[in-house]
Structures are given as C-alpha cells and as structure tokens.
Design a protein around this motif. Structure first.
Motif, PDB file in Angstrom:
ATOM      1  N   TYR A 183       0.994  -1.258   0.049  1.00 36.33           N
ATOM      2  CA  TYR A 183       0.028  -0.075   0.001  1.00 36.33           C
ATOM      3  C   TYR A 183       0.695   1.262   0.010  1.00 36.33           C
ATOM      4  O   TYR A 183       1.296   1.887   0.963  1.00 36.33           O
ATOM      5  CB  TYR A 183      -1.061  -0.142   1.123  1.00 36.33           C
ATOM      6  CG  TYR A 183      -1.761  -1.133   1.185  1.00 36.33           C
ATOM      7  CD1 TYR A 183      -3.098  -0.986   0.549  1.00 36.33           C
ATOM      8  CD2 TYR A 183      -1.724  -2.164   2.142  1.00 36.33           C
ATOM      9  CE1 TYR A 183      -4.151  -1.883   0.717  1.00 36.33           C
ATOM     10  CE2 TYR A 183      -2.714  -3.066   2.307  1.00 36.33           C
ATOM     11  CZ  TYR A 183      -4.001  -3.120   1.383  1.00 36.33           C
ATOM     12  OH  TYR A 183      -4.870  -3.786   1.550  1.00 36.33           O
ATOM     13  N   THR A 186       4.816   3.754   1.786  1.00 42.64           N
ATOM     14  CA  THR A 186       4.593   3.740   3.042  1.00 42.64           C
ATOM     15  C   THR A 186       4.667   2.530   3.880  1.00 42.64           C
ATOM     16  O   THR A 186       5.063   2.419   4.762  1.00 42.64           O
ATOM     17  CB  THR A 186       3.457   4.805   3.579  1.00 42.64           C
ATOM     18  OG1 THR A 186       3.310   6.257   2.998  1.00 42.64           O
ATOM     19  CG2 THR A 186       3.432   4.851   4.968  1.00 42.64           C
ATOM     20  N   GLN A 187       3.743   1.848   3.192  1.00 38.79           N
ATOM     21  CA  GLN A 187       3.648   0.254   3.643  1.00 38.79           C
ATOM     22  C   GLN A 187       4.744  -0.526   3.560  1.00 38.79           C
ATOM     23  O   GLN A 187       5.341  -1.461   4.493  1.00 38.79           O
ATOM     24  CB  GLN A 187       2.367  -0.398   3.194  1.00 38.79           C
ATOM     25  CG  GLN A 187       2.241  -1.713   4.269  1.00 38.79           C
ATOM     26  CD  GLN A 187       1.273  -2.688   3.378  1.00 38.79           C
ATOM     27  OE1 GLN A 187       1.117  -2.725   2.028  1.00 38.79           O
ATOM     28  NE2 GLN A 187       0.856  -3.650   4.329  1.00 38.79           N
ATOM     29  N   SER A 317       2.063   6.399  -6.187  1.00 41.43           N
ATOM     30  CA  SER A 317       1.079   7.416  -5.674  1.00 41.43           C
ATOM     31  C   SER A 317       1.475   8.850  -6.340  1.00 41.43           C
ATOM     32  O   SER A 317       0.513   9.549  -5.947  1.00 41.43           O
ATOM     33  CB  SER A 317       1.631   7.369  -4.236  1.00 41.43           C
ATOM     34  OG  SER A 317       1.170   6.181  -3.620  1.00 41.43           O
ATOM     35  N   GLY A 322      -2.282   8.774  -5.730  1.00 42.00           N
ATOM     36  CA  GLY A 322      -2.121   8.533  -4.507  1.00 42.00           C
ATOM     37  C   GLY A 322      -3.445   7.834  -3.681  1.00 42.00           C
ATOM     38  O   GLY A 322      -3.246   6.966  -2.656  1.00 42.00           O
ATOM     39  N   ASN A 323      -4.412   7.619  -4.389  1.00 47.77           N
ATOM     40  CA  ASN A 323      -5.595   6.953  -3.986  1.00 47.77           C
ATOM     41  C   ASN A 323      -5.638   5.603  -4.260  1.00 47.77           C
ATOM     42  O   ASN A 323      -6.060   4.770  -3.302  1.00 47.77           O
ATOM     43  CB  ASN A 323      -6.798   7.653  -4.723  1.00 47.77           C
ATOM     44  CG  ASN A 323      -8.098   7.624  -4.146  1.00 47.77           C
ATOM     45  OD1 ASN A 323      -8.415   6.508  -3.571  1.00 47.77           O
ATOM     46  ND2 ASN A 323      -8.840   8.744  -4.138  1.00 47.77           N
ATOM     47  N   LEU A 324      -4.849   5.178  -5.209  1.00 50.08           N
ATOM     48  CA  LEU A 324      -4.907   3.486  -5.574  1.00 50.08           C
ATOM     49  C   LEU A 324      -3.905   2.962  -4.515  1.00 50.08           C
ATOM     50  O   LEU A 324      -3.944   1.862  -4.383  1.00 50.08           O
ATOM     51  CB  LEU A 324      -4.293   3.417  -7.026  1.00 50.08           C
ATOM     52  CG  LEU A 324      -5.357   3.722  -8.232  1.00 50.08           C
ATOM     53  CD1 LEU A 324      -4.561   3.863  -9.400  1.00 50.08           C
ATOM     54  CD2 LEU A 324      -6.353   2.964  -8.062  1.00 50.08           C
ATOM     55  N   ARG A 325      -3.101   3.683  -3.861  1.00 50.14           N
ATOM     56  CA  ARG A 325      -2.085   3.185  -2.958  1.00 50.14           C
ATOM     57  C   ARG A 325      -1.454   1.893  -3.460  1.00 50.14           C
ATOM     58  O   ARG A 325      -1.298   0.944  -2.887  1.00 50.14           O
ATOM     59  CB  ARG A 325      -2.771   2.749  -1.669  1.00 50.14           C
ATOM     60  CG  ARG A 325      -3.654   3.976  -1.169  1.00 50.14           C
ATOM     61  CD  ARG A 325      -3.260   4.930  -0.421  1.00 50.14           C
ATOM     62  NE  ARG A 325      -2.117   5.002   0.317  1.00 50.14           N
ATOM     63  CZ  ARG A 325      -0.897   5.211   0.072  1.00 50.14           C
ATOM     64  NH1 ARG A 325      -0.629   5.977  -0.810  1.00 50.14           N
ATOM     65  NH2 ARG A 325      -0.064   5.240   1.096  1.00 50.14           N
ATOM     66  N   THR A 347      -2.006  -7.080   6.842  1.00 49.71           N
ATOM     67  CA  THR A 347      -3.008  -6.497   6.090  1.00 49.71           C
ATOM     68  C   THR A 347      -3.505  -7.316   4.980  1.00 49.71           C
ATOM     69  O   THR A 347      -4.362  -6.983   4.224  1.00 49.71           O
ATOM     70  CB  THR A 347      -2.695  -5.018   5.222  1.00 49.71           C
ATOM     71  OG1 THR A 347      -0.946  -5.418   4.438  1.00 49.71           O
ATOM     72  CG2 THR A 347      -2.388  -3.923   6.006  1.00 49.71           C
ATOM     73  N   PRO A 351      -4.831  -5.112  -2.751  1.00 48.47           N
ATOM     74  CA  PRO A 351      -6.256  -4.852  -3.572  1.00 48.47           C
ATOM     75  C   PRO A 351      -5.713  -4.958  -5.242  1.00 48.47           C
ATOM     76  O   PRO A 351      -5.308  -4.200  -5.829  1.00 48.47           O
ATOM     77  CB  PRO A 351      -6.385  -3.432  -3.478  1.00 48.47           C
ATOM     78  CG  PRO A 351      -5.127  -2.726  -2.782  1.00 48.47           C
ATOM     79  CD  PRO A 351      -4.244  -3.743  -2.412  1.00 48.47           C
ATOM     80  N   ALA A 354      -6.570  -2.420  -7.911  1.00 46.55           N
ATOM     81  CA  ALA A 354      -5.879  -1.178  -7.764  1.00 46.55           C
ATOM     82  C   ALA A 354      -4.501  -1.389  -8.583  1.00 46.55           C
ATOM     83  O   ALA A 354      -4.043  -0.725  -9.527  1.00 46.55           O
ATOM     84  CB  ALA A 354      -5.549  -0.727  -6.543  1.00 46.55           C
TER      85      ALA A 354
END
Lengths: 470, 470
Positions: A183, A186-187, A317, A322-325, A347, A351, A354
């Motif tokens: 994600y 960051t993740q 992103s 940035g929304n699809l992560r 997690t 997804p 995405a």
C-alpha cells in the motif's frame, strides 16, 4: 403529508431518486417525525401514479440510508436519526503542536482558498486523472477483473513482471519473486521496519528526511539517529561517528530527489555508503518514490549493489494516483518472502484491482510521455520557485535538480515554526523544517512545493512576516 | 523479418494490438534478437499500409512493456529481456510447515481443480460481482471521484456517516469522528495492537481463533495467551486464572460468528466478560467481520458497553469485496484520534475510491436484500455441511448458527495436521485446527467452509484416510 410530494416524470432525475430526496428532506426538516408510519407501498404508488416497484426501491434505499425502518408485516417507519456531531473540532486544530501529524492533517484537509505550499503531492490538474478514469471504465468491463475476491499476498503478478522491466532500466536486476506490492511506499517502509527492528533499537534516517516515517519509528519506540544530509549525500564524518558509537543495523535513505531537499546521491557518495554498509553490516533502504520525476540518469543504491544490502522501495502514488495506494519493494529473494509473510499478517492481501489499474497505465505507451512532460514541467516550476525565494531573500543551498520540492532558508531566522503557525491564520499552509528533522529539532528551513507555492499571496505574506517572526 | 507481419484490418483486434502482438512474439521467439533496430516509423507504416500514428502507438507500448528501447534520434531497438525466473518454487511449497503462512498461501493460490475446504471466503458466484462492477462503472464516470489524489487519513466521510447508521442498528452509538476506515479488519486489528502493545507484552486471544492475527502478534513478539472458547463465549474459569496471573491489558475476541467455530457470545457471557474487563482494567477488541452473515439478533460487546472498554472492528471484505479492502474500527473519540495518527504513520491515507464503492453499495437498497439471501443460503449450506460431517462420523460440538464455517472433530484423532498434508497431495486444501490455536498446538479439529466443502471428492478422501492417519 406525503401527498404534497411532487413527482415529475418529465424531470431528468429518476423517479426513485425524486421520491428518496423528497422523503429525506421532510425527515431532515422534521416534517416527518421519528416513529411516523409511511403509507403502504400500494397506496403511495397509486397516489403518485408510479409503479409499486419504484416505491419499493425508494423505500429500500431510505432504509439503507437509515431514514426508514422496515418492520416485517407492519410497514415502514421514520427512524430516530443519530444526533449531529458535537462541535469543537476546529478549535482544537489551532491548538495542536506543529508536528508531523499536524502537517498531515493540514495537507489532507483541502480547501480552495488556501495556499498549499506544504503539499506533498502534485496538483490534480498536473496528473492524468482522465487516463485513470478511462482505465477504471475498462477495468469495470473486464470479466477478468475479479473485483470481489481477495488479491494475492505478494501482489498482481503481471505488475510485478512490469516492475522487473522498469527496475532493469535503472540497472537493478530483480525477479518478479523478489518484488512485493504494498500500500504505497509507506507500507513498504513499515514492513521493513517492523521486520528488522524492535522497541529500543537504533535506526539511521536522513536529517532532514521524510517526516512520516519518523513518526512511525517514534511510535514504535525506535531510537532515531539523524544523518545530516548534504547536497550530494550523507555527511560521512557524522555517519561514521554514529556507526561506531551506536552500531545501528539499518539506514532509511533516499538516493534520488530526496525529500525535502530534492537533492540526489552522487555516484561517489553511493559507492562510499555501500562500502561503509559492508564494513558495518548495515542494511540500506532506498525510498525511490520520486524516481520517475527525475529527468536523465541518477544513481540509485540498488543499481550498484543489486539488492544484496539494499532494499529498494518505489511507488506510483506520486505520478499515477495517491488514491490507488500501489507501491512496492524489491529485495533479496529470501527477504522478499519473509516480508510477504509480514504483509499477510498485517494487511492480508493486495487490492488487485488497484494493481491492475497501475499495470494498465504502465503498459500503455502514454505513461512514459506523461512522465517526460512532468519532468520538464517540474524543472520549470522549480526555477520559478527558486526565483521567488531569491526575491524574498531566501537561500536554496541544495540547488534542486527538479522534483517537487525546494528546501530554502532565511539567513538569520533560527526556527520557522512560528512563521508556519502565523501563515495558517492567513490561509497559507507552510511546511516548517522542524517537521523534517529526525527528532523535531528547530530548523531554519521551509519546504516549498514547486507546483503550489508560487502565488502572490504567499510571496506577500512571507515578505511581510519574515522580519517580525525573525 | 518484419515484412512477414500480417496485419489484417478486418480482424476485430485493433491494429495497434496486432502489431504489438506480432513484434512481441518475434522477440519472445528470438526471431528478433536483442540489439536489432526496428524499421523507422514511416517506413514500417508505409509497408503495412497503416497510419504512422498506429506505428508510434505500437512502438510506444512495446517500449513500455520492455520489448523495445527508444534511443533519441536513432530509433527503436530490441531490448535484452530479463532472464526467466529460476524454477524450484513449487517443490518448496510441499516442504513448508503447515502453519498460518502456509494456509494463507494455499488458499490464495487458486486453481480450479482443487477442493478449497480451507477457504476463508465465499465463492465468487455467491457474491454480487455484477453489482460491484456496475458501481465501478458509475464511479469511473463520476467527476467527483478524485481518483488521482490521496484520500483522507480517517477515511471517506460519507461512508463513516453510513457506518454510524449501521452501528446504531446494532445498538452501538458512534459518531463519524469515532470511526476510522482501514484496509480491512486486518489493518484495524493491527493498528490497535501496535498502539497498545510492545514486544514482550501479554495479549489475550480466543483459542481457537483467527489465525492471521496470531501470526502478526507472534511476529511482534507479544506473548499470546489463549482463552479457551466454548459454545457461548470464553471459558471464564480459565480467563479469570489468566487475568490474575498475567495481567494482560487487552483481549482480541469475536462476539458474533466466531472464526473458526461460528459460535456467538450469549448475552450473559457478554455481560460477565464486560464485568471482568472492568475489574481487571482490560480493553476488549471485538472483530465483527462476520456480523452481516448472522440472521436475527446477536449480542455484540459494544452494544452493551458503548465503546467505553470495547473497540469494535468491522469489514466489508466478506460480503462486498475482499479486493476493495475496506474495513473500519469504532472506538472512544480520543482513541479514534490516536489510532488515526497510527494509521497515517504506517499507511498514510485510505483509498477513497474503494471507500466510495463500498459507500455506493451500502446506500443502495440492494445490499440489505443480498445479505438476507446470503444468510439463508449460508444456513442451508451449514446444515448440508453438518450432515456430510455426520456421515463421516465427525462431531460438531459448537452447533453453528449460520456463517461460513463448521468446526468439526473426529473422535479419536488427536491431530489433523497429517490429514491436511495428505489431502493437499490429492488437491484438497483442508484447514487443520492447529493453525487456529494460539500457539500452534495440535488440534483434533478441522475448519470447513460450508460453501466449498460439500463435495463428493472431499467426502471420499476423508472417509478413506481418517482411519489411516488416526
């Protein structure tokens, strides 16, 4: 009371929506009060001259939206609505400390009349929103899209294959099995940190550096050791002293378009850093999230080291959405497997839809051209931003080579926090340097987003206020 | 060599794709070898009788897909392709320990000819894939969809308002500001754990319970204390003994349709648990991920306690889409704020467009009816599954009241791991009880997915093998 509802079959709004809106308004205005029973479906349909199906659909939606309650065999009743949120949220905002969480909240709460100089993203108009929407429509027609099932733990295989190619272009050789989708970057950084570090451990970070990762590390009780960042890489004297003294195992850094300075690691600095890593058994984590914004060739740690001591992190992103992560990490095969297990436990899966979107964007020819245009646009904006800062008497020691940010200071101003606090009162969100310091120390710098900062209002405010807060 | 490419404008496949496929095949077959220069765009277009635009588009895609390299001013060249993945992956699979990571990998690697009795999800055909696709198409036409920008840290506000209503239906009062959207329930549980616990801390979990959370906790170095789960809630004698001895601060449990037993907390057990929590200053985390699968009324901890000592977790991964990864937590206002900060530092924002999808699904009337149908279907499947297990001589002590799972044991069989290993060789993925034990202890149970287990092949295999491995 419902007899006065006017339904007009000539209006473009579907009948169901007209009925839903009309009843909802009456409930919101407390014309229809909680506990009131609505007319039976058949009667309402006849009175309005619509089909029973239309009324059933409208009542169902109102139940789903919490306006009506359906009691079996008895009919539909107006619900008691939850009370509105208590006030006082906004008051609190002003009182908050100027820290990373503050910055995140401020830059996420968009409002048209604010100057978002602190933003970490490109303006919507600079991105390919239409292309993303087009892909979304294609995906929505694709029987392969598997939108209801879970994705896979390691991430959509064709995207990992595509990333193999992109990494190869930077001279990084990685099999798809060495790539883990995450994600966002960051993740990826979080997975690495929680796998290698535990409470109390020392961890090296760039100072200044990416603020959000600092918050995360502090939260987990790691000891942040800031390595001063110079224009071509880390301050090696400081780094060697820390390595000998604290024996950290891991260093989170950015080779290309470092945040917040937009500086790049020189080949010589990359080589020396890898030598030091070898000598001190140090793992390097390279966050390449801005890589695609860099025009021309740049040195990445993994291009030299081939993922032996380097974990390479990337993301779409910044350039796609940035929304699809959708981000990723590339690592030694054994590490990639272990980090996938960490991802599963924290997690579950990725997804996939995405990831399919990003895959579709990347395998088209357009992405490359869009990125080239973006690079040119960013270079120009950087120049323009630097000129504005010069007019304000500010200094940009890091000589940015493109990217999103300029890191600038006002000679004589020791801490920019007060300036940022005052700016907020004028609807200008500034990013003060202290947020980017490893331990929140005062900083004389500010980070400017080149796409959003060049506005007369900001220039005027800074000119007028620098003297006062200095 | 490219002269032999046959492009046929009568074929339904677009010309660009025909060219891309033809060139790709020649490169894959090494007819076009690395380093070879492709014909200039104009020449290729004339030779094939297509427009130059078509060739530009095809070459661009081939560059994006890593087949061609574009050298400025010089033309397009065939790339050196990365070497294929080394073999040996499959071999390793069989050798892995039968643990949670094994189970996750096995149930994620779908294959049509396997019996997925271990699956944690509903079959695709049971879900509303068409409705999700329809919403996706609507979203792709919605100018408000903001597909390129980051979402918000706490999650799409209208969805949080919708969740407020749904929680109110279960008797849980929560303002939207108390609700945080997460990447499935998994991330919600993870945020809570990393906020409240540190390495070495004791944590209470159901035994048996949700395996994935156990792996996560073990990874973080927490001490898992299993509370035996009985048919109507925890074994209170065991729980009180642990509370007095280990003084844990937090208990992760499931009130409704507990995984793996599909049992529910009785009102009396819920009350007693809350009393104990009060006395021992214990925080309860209730994972309500299967709540919507339960027909009729059920007792949730938060319905009694109103989020004072309870954090309520939910998700739409089971009923709408595991792929969208939309879950949530509801907590006391101060905790919701702090957990949002944890979310920001570890994964930044929420994917707003996935949240918009779930919001659109929930505000339609259809979701409620779909869920009612699903409940009936699950009840029937549960009955059918129980009958099959009875025929096999297995015992279902927990008397499931719907939901996805039946938890069954074979009297006399002390550990089901060997049976699961053997089943895999026959293309049957069984979930052995040990995976659901807090510390991987042997278990005489198996968990059966009621939607996927009732297959003659599984019944035959179990009948034939139970005796041998017993």
């Amino acid at each position: 009371m419902l007899n006065q509802i006017l339904i007009d079959s000539e209006r473009p709004q579907p009948l169901v929506e007209q009925i839903v809106a009309a009843i909802r308004n009456r409930i919101d205005d407390r014309i229809l009060r909680p506990g009131v029973r609505l007319p039976p479906i058949r009667r309402f349909a006849e009175a309005q001259g619509v089909s029973r199906f239309t009324v059933v659909e409208a009542y169902d939606r109102l139940v789903a939206q919490g306006y009506l309650d359906s009691r079996r065999g008895s009919g539909f009743y107006v619900c008691a609505r939850p009370l509105p949120e208590p006030e006082g949220e906004d008051l609190e905002r002003v009182e908050r400390a100027i820290d990373a969480a503050w910055l995140m909240r401020e830059i996420s709460s968009e409002s048209e009349d604010r100057v978002m100089a602190a933003s970490g993203s490109l303006p919507v108009a600079w991105m390919e929103g239409d292309a993303v929407m087009r892909k979304l429509r294609q995906l929505a027609r694709d029987p392969q899209a598997r939108v209801t099932s879970y994705g896979t733990p390691q991430g959509f295989a064709p995207l990992r294959e595509q990333l193999q190619l992109r990494l190869a272009e930077c001279g990084v050789r990685a099999q798809p099995s060495q790539i883990v989708l995450t994600y966002g970057a960051t993740q990826a950084l979080d997975l690495v940190a929680r796998f290698f570090l535990k409470t109390g451990d020392a961890v090296l970070v760039d100072d200044p550096g990416y603020w959000n990762v600092f918050s995360s590390f502090r939260l987990q009780g790691f000891r942040l050791l800031g390595v001063p960042r110079l224009a071509d890489g880390p301050d090696f004297d400081a780094l060697e002293a820390i390595l000998s003294r604290d024996k950290p195992r891991i260093y989170f850094t950015q080779s290309v378009l470092h945040n917040p300075t937009s500086s790049c690691l020189s080949p010589a600095a990359a080589f020396r850093l890898l030598q030091l890593a070898e000598r001190h058994d140090l793992l390097l984590v390279d966050d390449d999230i801005y890589g695609d914004m860099h025009a021309g060739s740049a040195t990445r740690l993994a291009s030299l080291d081939q993922l032996q001591r380097v974990i390479h992190v990337g993301s779409y992103s910044k350039t796609i959405s940035g929304n699809l992560r959708v981000g990723f990490l590339a690592a030694r095969a054994d590490l990639a497997r272990q980090l996938t297990d960490v991802k599963i436990t924290t997690t579950l899966t990725s997804p996939e839809f995405a990831e399919r979107m990003v895959h579709a964007m990347l395998t088209e020819g357009h992405y490359r051209k869009y990125v080239e245009r973006l690079q040119t646009r960013l270079l120009r904006a950087t120049e323009r931003c630097c000129r504005m800062l010069e007019r304000l008497g500010m200094t940009t020691d890091f000589d940015p080579v493109g990217g999103q940010f300029v890191w600038a200071r006002m000679p004589g101003l020791r801490d920019t926090t007060a300036l940022a606090r005052r700016a907020l009162e004028h609807g200008i969100v500034l990013a003060p340097g202290s947020v980017f310091r490893a331990n929140g120390q005062p900083s004389e710098y500010l980070r400017f987003n080149v796409a959003t900062s060049c506005q007369p209002r900001l220039e005027r405010f800074v000119a007028e206020n620098l003297a006062q807060v200095g």
